[in-house]
Scaffold this motif. Structure first.
Motif, PDB file in Angstrom:
ATOM      1  N   ASN A  43       4.401  22.160   9.887  1.00  0.00           N
ATOM      2  CA  ASN A  43       3.166  21.816  10.597  1.00  0.00           C
ATOM      3  C   ASN A  43       2.643  20.417  10.293  1.00  0.00           C
ATOM      4  N   ALA A  44       3.355  19.659   9.474  1.00  0.00           N
ATOM      5  CA  ALA A  44       2.905  18.305   9.135  1.00  0.00           C
ATOM      6  C   ALA A  44       4.072  17.511   8.560  1.00  0.00           C
ATOM      7  N   PHE A  45       3.825  16.217   8.409  1.00  0.00           N
ATOM      8  CA  PHE A  45       4.786  15.298   7.807  1.00  0.00           C
ATOM      9  C   PHE A  45       4.099  14.502   6.711  1.00  0.00           C
ATOM     10  N   ALA A  46       4.869  14.114   5.714  1.00  0.00           N
ATOM     11  CA  ALA A  46       4.459  13.041   4.814  1.00  0.00           C
ATOM     12  C   ALA A  46       5.237  11.829   5.293  1.00  0.00           C
ATOM     13  N   TYR A  47       4.599  10.671   5.303  1.00  0.00           N
ATOM     14  CA  TYR A  47       5.329   9.457   5.645  1.00  0.00           C
ATOM     15  C   TYR A  47       4.825   8.303   4.805  1.00  0.00           C
ATOM     16  N   ALA A  48       5.658   7.292   4.669  1.00  0.00           N
ATOM     17  CA  ALA A  48       5.291   6.081   3.936  1.00  0.00           C
ATOM     18  C   ALA A  48       5.172   4.936   4.931  1.00  0.00           C
ATOM     19  N   ALA A  49       4.106   4.153   4.749  1.00  0.00           N
ATOM     20  CA  ALA A  49       3.876   2.980   5.596  1.00  0.00           C
ATOM     21  C   ALA A  49       3.199   1.904   4.765  1.00  0.00           C
ATOM     22  N   GLY A  50       3.499   0.660   5.083  1.00  0.00           N
ATOM     23  CA  GLY A  50       2.950  -0.463   4.335  1.00  0.00           C
ATOM     24  C   GLY A  50       1.545  -0.833   4.750  1.00  0.00           C
ATOM     25  N   ASP A  51       0.841  -1.441   3.799  1.00  0.00           N
ATOM     26  CA  ASP A  51      -0.475  -2.008   4.103  1.00  0.00           C
ATOM     27  C   ASP A  51      -0.295  -3.138   5.110  1.00  0.00           C
ATOM     28  N   ILE A  52      -1.342  -3.447   5.829  1.00  0.00           N
ATOM     29  CA  ILE A  52      -1.305  -4.593   6.748  1.00  0.00           C
ATOM     30  C   ILE A  52      -2.276  -5.648   6.244  1.00  0.00           C
ATOM     31  N   ASP A  53      -2.044  -6.879   6.657  1.00  0.00           N
ATOM     32  CA  ASP A  53      -2.943  -7.969   6.297  1.00  0.00           C
ATOM     33  C   ASP A  53      -4.286  -7.784   6.996  1.00  0.00           C
ATOM     34  N   PRO A  54      -5.377  -7.976   6.268  1.00  0.00           N
ATOM     35  CA  PRO A  54      -6.667  -7.971   6.964  1.00  0.00           C
ATOM     36  C   PRO A  54      -6.734  -9.208   7.856  1.00  0.00           C
ATOM     37  N   PRO A  55      -7.479  -9.149   8.929  1.00  0.00           N
ATOM     38  CA  PRO A  55      -7.586 -10.313   9.812  1.00  0.00           C
ATOM     39  C   PRO A  55      -8.152 -11.518   9.053  1.00  0.00           C
ATOM     40  N   LYS A  56      -7.554 -12.675   9.286  1.00  0.00           N
ATOM     41  CA  LYS A  56      -8.026 -13.909   8.645  1.00  0.00           C
ATOM     42  C   LYS A  56      -8.923 -14.663   9.614  1.00  0.00           C
ATOM     43  N   THR A  57      -9.943 -15.273   9.041  1.00  0.00           N
ATOM     44  CA  THR A  57     -10.860 -16.056   9.860  1.00  0.00           C
ATOM     45  C   THR A  57     -10.989 -17.447   9.270  1.00  0.00           C
ATOM     46  N   GLY A  58     -11.490 -18.357  10.062  1.00  0.00           N
ATOM     47  CA  GLY A  58     -11.725 -19.723   9.591  1.00  0.00           C
ATOM     48  C   GLY A  58     -10.450 -20.387   9.101  1.00  0.00           C
ATOM     49  N   ALA A  59     -10.580 -21.182   8.037  1.00  0.00           N
ATOM     50  CA  ALA A  59      -9.445 -21.924   7.490  1.00  0.00           C
ATOM     51  C   ALA A  59      -8.386 -21.001   6.895  1.00  0.00           C
ATOM     52  N   ASP A  60      -8.759 -19.793   6.498  1.00  0.00           N
ATOM     53  CA  ASP A  60      -7.789 -18.849   5.935  1.00  0.00           C
ATOM     54  C   ASP A  60      -6.673 -18.507   6.917  1.00  0.00           C
ATOM     55  N   ARG A  61      -6.927 -18.667   8.199  1.00  0.00           N
ATOM     56  CA  ARG A  61      -5.885 -18.382   9.194  1.00  0.00           C
ATOM     57  C   ARG A  61      -4.669 -19.271   9.007  1.00  0.00           C
ATOM     58  N   TYR A  62      -4.839 -20.431   8.353  1.00  0.00           N
ATOM     59  CA  TYR A  62      -3.750 -21.391   8.204  1.00  0.00           C
ATOM     60  C   TYR A  62      -3.156 -21.390   6.799  1.00  0.00           C
ATOM     61  N   ARG A  63      -3.712 -20.605   5.917  1.00  0.00           N
ATOM     62  CA  ARG A  63      -3.186 -20.521   4.543  1.00  0.00           C
ATOM     63  C   ARG A  63      -2.168 -19.394   4.491  1.00  0.00           C
ATOM     64  N   ASP A  64      -0.917 -19.773   4.289  1.00  0.00           N
ATOM     65  CA  ASP A  64       0.124 -18.755   4.227  1.00  0.00           C
ATOM     66  C   ASP A  64       1.025 -18.920   2.998  1.00  0.00           C
ATOM     67  N   SER A  65       0.555 -19.640   2.005  1.00  0.00           N
ATOM     68  CA  SER A  65       1.359 -19.811   0.795  1.00  0.00           C
ATOM     69  C   SER A  65       1.252 -18.552  -0.065  1.00  0.00           C
ATOM     70  N   PHE A  66       2.234 -18.362  -0.942  1.00  0.00           N
ATOM     71  CA  PHE A  66       2.214 -17.234  -1.856  1.00  0.00           C
ATOM     72  C   PHE A  66       3.015 -17.600  -3.095  1.00  0.00           C
TER      73      PHE A  66
END
Length: 174
Positions: free
Chosen positions: A71-94
């Motif tokens: 009657n159900a499933f367990a599944y695994a899924a990854g987190d997603i990035d929260p939406p970036k606003t302002g200058a953060d939209r262009y910061r993609d370093s890690f």
């Protein structure tokens, strides 16, 4: 020895699993009709017919397991990035870690969710920086026979090369 094709012409079909009573088959495949298709969980009657999409996960489903009652499933899924606003939209370093040299971002941890077999209700069971191991060829999710506990492989983070530091964990579904 009779063979019947149940799913054809669908991208990314993988991981078929019969329901506990054998009446349905769950599988992973690419969703259709979206700009950025992700791998989702589908169910089809084992005698053939239309597939029903069970999940609608923005990051896609990594793995799944039927609950013993079907009657159900367990599944695994990854987190997603929260939406970036302002200058953060262009910061993609890690920070570069032990990820493969072609990595373009740090991977997000995967977490366990439970979804009803009809896709109506979803509950998240795990969270945080630790991750469900997803680099394996088959699911690491395993339900207890009574459906009250899920055993899984837990890793310190989502970095594939760190999966050698894995351990077995359990989570109480309630």
């Amino acid at each position: 020895g009779t063979q019947q094709t149940l799913i054809a012409n669908r991208a990314g079909v993988s991981d078929p699993a019969l329901s506990p009573d054998g009446s349905r088959i769950a599988y992973l495949a690419q969703e259709t009709g979206t700009k950025d298709p992700q791998t989702q969980l589908f169910v089809v009657p084992s005698t053939g017919g239309s597939s029903q999409q069970i999940t609608h996960v923005k990051s896609g489903v990594d793995q799944f397991a039927w609950r013993p009652d079907g009657n159900a499933f367990a599944y695994a899924a990854g987190d997603i990035d929260p939406p970036k606003t302002g200058a953060d939209r262009y910061r993609d370093s890690f920070l570069f870690t032990t990820e493969p040299i072609v990595a373009r971002a740090l991977p997000h941890p995967s977490h366990i969710f439970v979804v009803s077999a009809d896709g109506a209700t979803t509950t998240q069971l795990t969270s945080g920086s630790q991750s469900i191991a997803t680099g394996e060829a088959e699911s690491t999710l395993s339900w207890s026979p009574d459906g009250k506990t899920i055993a899984f492989t837990l890793v310190p983070n989502a970095i594939l090369n760190d999966e050698s530091y894995s351990r077995i964990a359990v989570v109480d579904v309630a």
